[in-house]
Structure formats: C-alpha cells, structure tokens
Design a protein around this motif. Structure first.
Motif, PDB file in Angstrom:
ATOM      1  N   SER A  57       2.909  -4.564   1.202  1.00 34.92           N
ATOM      2  CA  SER A  57       1.488  -4.574   1.561  1.00 34.92           C
ATOM      3  C   SER A  57       1.296  -4.871   3.044  1.00 34.92           C
ATOM      4  N   ALA A  58       2.089  -5.778   3.585  1.00 38.21           N
ATOM      5  CA  ALA A  58       2.001  -6.090   5.017  1.00 38.21           C
ATOM      6  C   ALA A  58       2.392  -4.880   5.855  1.00 38.21           C
ATOM      7  N   VAL A  59       3.425  -4.148   5.427  1.00 32.83           N
ATOM      8  CA  VAL A  59       3.808  -2.914   6.129  1.00 32.83           C
ATOM      9  C   VAL A  59       2.680  -1.892   6.022  1.00 32.83           C
ATOM     10  N   GLY A  60       2.022  -1.821   4.859  1.00 34.16           N
ATOM     11  CA  GLY A  60       0.893  -0.909   4.684  1.00 34.16           C
ATOM     12  C   GLY A  60      -0.252  -1.236   5.621  1.00 34.16           C
ATOM     13  N   ALA A  62       0.039  -2.728   8.500  1.00 35.58           N
ATOM     14  CA  ALA A  62       0.511  -2.360   9.841  1.00 35.58           C
ATOM     15  C   ALA A  62       0.399  -0.852  10.057  1.00 35.58           C
ATOM     16  N   ARG A  63       0.680  -0.063   9.024  1.00 33.74           N
ATOM     17  CA  ARG A  63       0.548   1.398   9.148  1.00 33.74           C
ATOM     18  C   ARG A  63      -0.900   1.807   9.330  1.00 33.74           C
ATOM     19  N   VAL A  64      -1.844   1.110   8.663  1.00 34.02           N
ATOM     20  CA  VAL A  64      -3.262   1.399   8.850  1.00 34.02           C
ATOM     21  C   VAL A  64      -3.660   1.109  10.294  1.00 34.02           C
ATOM     22  N   ARG A  65      -3.225  -0.011  10.826  1.00 28.96           N
ATOM     23  CA  ARG A  65      -3.568  -0.375  12.212  1.00 28.96           C
ATOM     24  C   ARG A  65      -2.979   0.617  13.213  1.00 28.96           C
ATOM     25  N   ALA A  66      -1.826   1.183  12.870  1.00 25.09           N
ATOM     26  CA  ALA A  66      -1.194   2.152  13.770  1.00 25.09           C
ATOM     27  C   ALA A  66      -1.785   3.557  13.602  1.00 25.09           C
ATOM     28  N   GLY A  67      -2.722   3.722  12.658  1.00 22.45           N
ATOM     29  CA  GLY A  67      -3.348   5.023  12.438  1.00 22.45           C
ATOM     30  C   GLY A  67      -2.504   5.959  11.602  1.00 22.45           C
ATOM     31  N   ALA A  69      -1.980   5.517   8.287  1.00 21.25           N
ATOM     32  CA  ALA A  69      -2.420   5.433   6.895  1.00 21.25           C
ATOM     33  C   ALA A  69      -3.916   5.181   6.868  1.00 21.25           C
ATOM     34  N   THR A  70      -4.536   5.453   5.712  1.00 20.33           N
ATOM     35  CA  THR A  70      -5.995   5.367   5.648  1.00 20.33           C
ATOM     36  C   THR A  70      -6.542   4.403   4.610  1.00 20.33           C
ATOM     37  N   ASN A  71      -5.741   3.927   3.677  1.00 23.97           N
ATOM     38  CA  ASN A  71      -6.305   3.055   2.626  1.00 23.97           C
ATOM     39  C   ASN A  71      -6.066   1.579   2.944  1.00 23.97           C
ATOM     40  N   LYS A  72      -6.793   1.092   3.899  1.00 24.02           N
ATOM     41  CA  LYS A  72      -6.664  -0.282   4.382  1.00 24.02           C
ATOM     42  C   LYS A  72      -7.013  -1.305   3.289  1.00 24.02           C
ATOM     43  N   GLY A  73      -8.078  -1.026   2.540  1.00 24.19           N
ATOM     44  CA  GLY A  73      -8.539  -1.985   1.524  1.00 24.19           C
ATOM     45  C   GLY A  73      -7.489  -2.286   0.478  1.00 24.19           C
ATOM     46  N   LEU A  74      -6.781  -1.255   0.014  1.00 21.84           N
ATOM     47  CA  LEU A  74      -5.756  -1.452  -1.009  1.00 21.84           C
ATOM     48  C   LEU A  74      -4.585  -2.264  -0.456  1.00 21.84           C
ATOM     49  N   SER A  75      -4.249  -2.028   0.806  1.00 21.44           N
ATOM     50  CA  SER A  75      -3.154  -2.794   1.419  1.00 21.44           C
ATOM     51  C   SER A  75      -3.526  -4.263   1.563  1.00 21.44           C
ATOM     52  N   ILE A  76      -4.759  -4.533   1.988  1.00 23.29           N
ATOM     53  CA  ILE A  76      -5.213  -5.928   2.128  1.00 23.29           C
ATOM     54  C   ILE A  76      -5.269  -6.599   0.756  1.00 23.29           C
TER      55      ILE A  76
END
Length: 200
Positions: A57-60, A62-67, A69-76
């Motif tokens: 989830s933490a890697v997810g 980080a991928r959202v912040r780097a642009g 990935a798009t599903n930030k809510g699920l990662s958080i």
C-alpha cells in the motif's frame, strides 16, 4: 445557398482505467490481515499479511504521487487497514505474553495453607489436602475440636477440606487461610453434619 459540410464527430477519449495493482493488492492483504488479527491462534497468519499489505500500500501511494497510478484512495485505505491490523496483532502478542507470564509465576509460587476447625462439637472427622503428593487427601477420624493443620503447596492448587460432626452432634466451622488471607469458611450443625470448605 450555402454549402453545408457535416462536421465529423469523434468519440471522446475514454478515461484511463485506474492503474495501481500494488495499491489494490496492499489493500486486500491488509483487509484480510485485519480480519484474522483478533482471532486467537489464527491471528498468527495476520502478521505477514498486514506487513506485506502495508509495504504494498505504501508503494501504491508512492506510485500515485509519482503520477504512475490513479487510485490513491484505495492505496491510503490499504495503509490504514494494514496499520490497524498490525496494532491488533501486537496487542494480542502482549496479552498472550502476559497470560503466559502469569501462569508461569503461579506455577512457581509457594503457598502456606492453614486449615482450622472450631465449634461446640467435641470431636469431628476431618478430610484435608496435604499437597505433598499429587492430589492426596489425608483423613483424621475423631479429631479433637478445636483442630488446626498447616500445609505447604507450590504452584496452582485446588484444596479439599471437609469436616463432619460425630453422632453427638453439635456445630463445627471449617476455615481455610491461604498465605494469611481467609479464603473459605463454612458451618454445619447437627448429627453427622458436614461443613465443606472444598474448592478454594
């Protein structure tokens, strides 16, 4: 007259589907770990699940912040449920560790048990635990009242102590004192009456 040329219409581009397999996997692992974490003994399975869920989830995130990935809510959400599962797992370890420590302390603790019989009966039949052999019970028939006996015990124990009046009747009171604290008392009156202080 004006020449009319139809405008060619193109369909609007479709939005790119969310791309964050790591964040989704982290959420699923964290959620499964959270479900298993409060279950005694089965909760051992939760440890690797919540740790792996937290990492993914933490890697997810980080991928959202780097642009990428798009599903930030699920990662958080994956980070949150993984941390919650980890906290529950840690609490279980503390509780089980304390219980094991308490049992070990009780298994080595030394106790002094004092049995006593009082009353207006002149004699009584007495049965009491001696603790010097596994589960042994000693008997004294026609013991003079008042009567007292002190025995030693180590570890967990369940005591047995009964007093029976004779054919002359009268009243008897049994009392058990463990390490200086009265834990059980009972009184019986009449012919062949039984006062039981068993199960302390």
């Amino acid at each position: 007259m004006t020449d009319y040329t139809p405008i060619q219409q193109y369909p609007a581009p479709q939005a790119a589907p969310p791309r964050n397999g790591l964040g989704t996997a982290g959420f699923v692992l964290g959620l499964v770990g959270l479900v298993f974490s409060p279950i005694p003994f089965v909760g051992v399975v939760a440890w690797p699940l919540v740790v792996l869920g937290l990492i993914l989830s933490a890697v997810g995130v980080a991928r959202v912040r780097a642009g990428k990935a798009t599903n930030k809510g699920l990662s958080i959400a994956g980070v949150f449920v993984s941390i919650l599962g980890l906290v529950v797992s840690i609490l279980w370890v503390v509780v089980i560790g304390k219980a094991i420590s308490d049992v070990n302390d009780q298994a080595t603790q030394h106790h002094t048990i004092t049995y006593s019989v009082t009353g207006d009966s002149k004699t009584a039949d007495v049965d009491y635990s001696t603790f010097d052999r596994a589960g042994s019970v000693e008997s004294e028939t026609g013991a003079a009242v008042p009567w007292t006996k002190t025995v030693e015990a180590t570890g967990l124990f369940v005591g047995a102590f009964t007093v029976t009046t004779g054919e002359d009747g009268g009243s008897v009171t049994c009392k058990v004192v463990v390490d200086g604290k009265e834990v059980k008392t009972a009184t019986a009156t009449g012919e062949f009456a039984v006062a039981s202080c068993t199960g302390f």
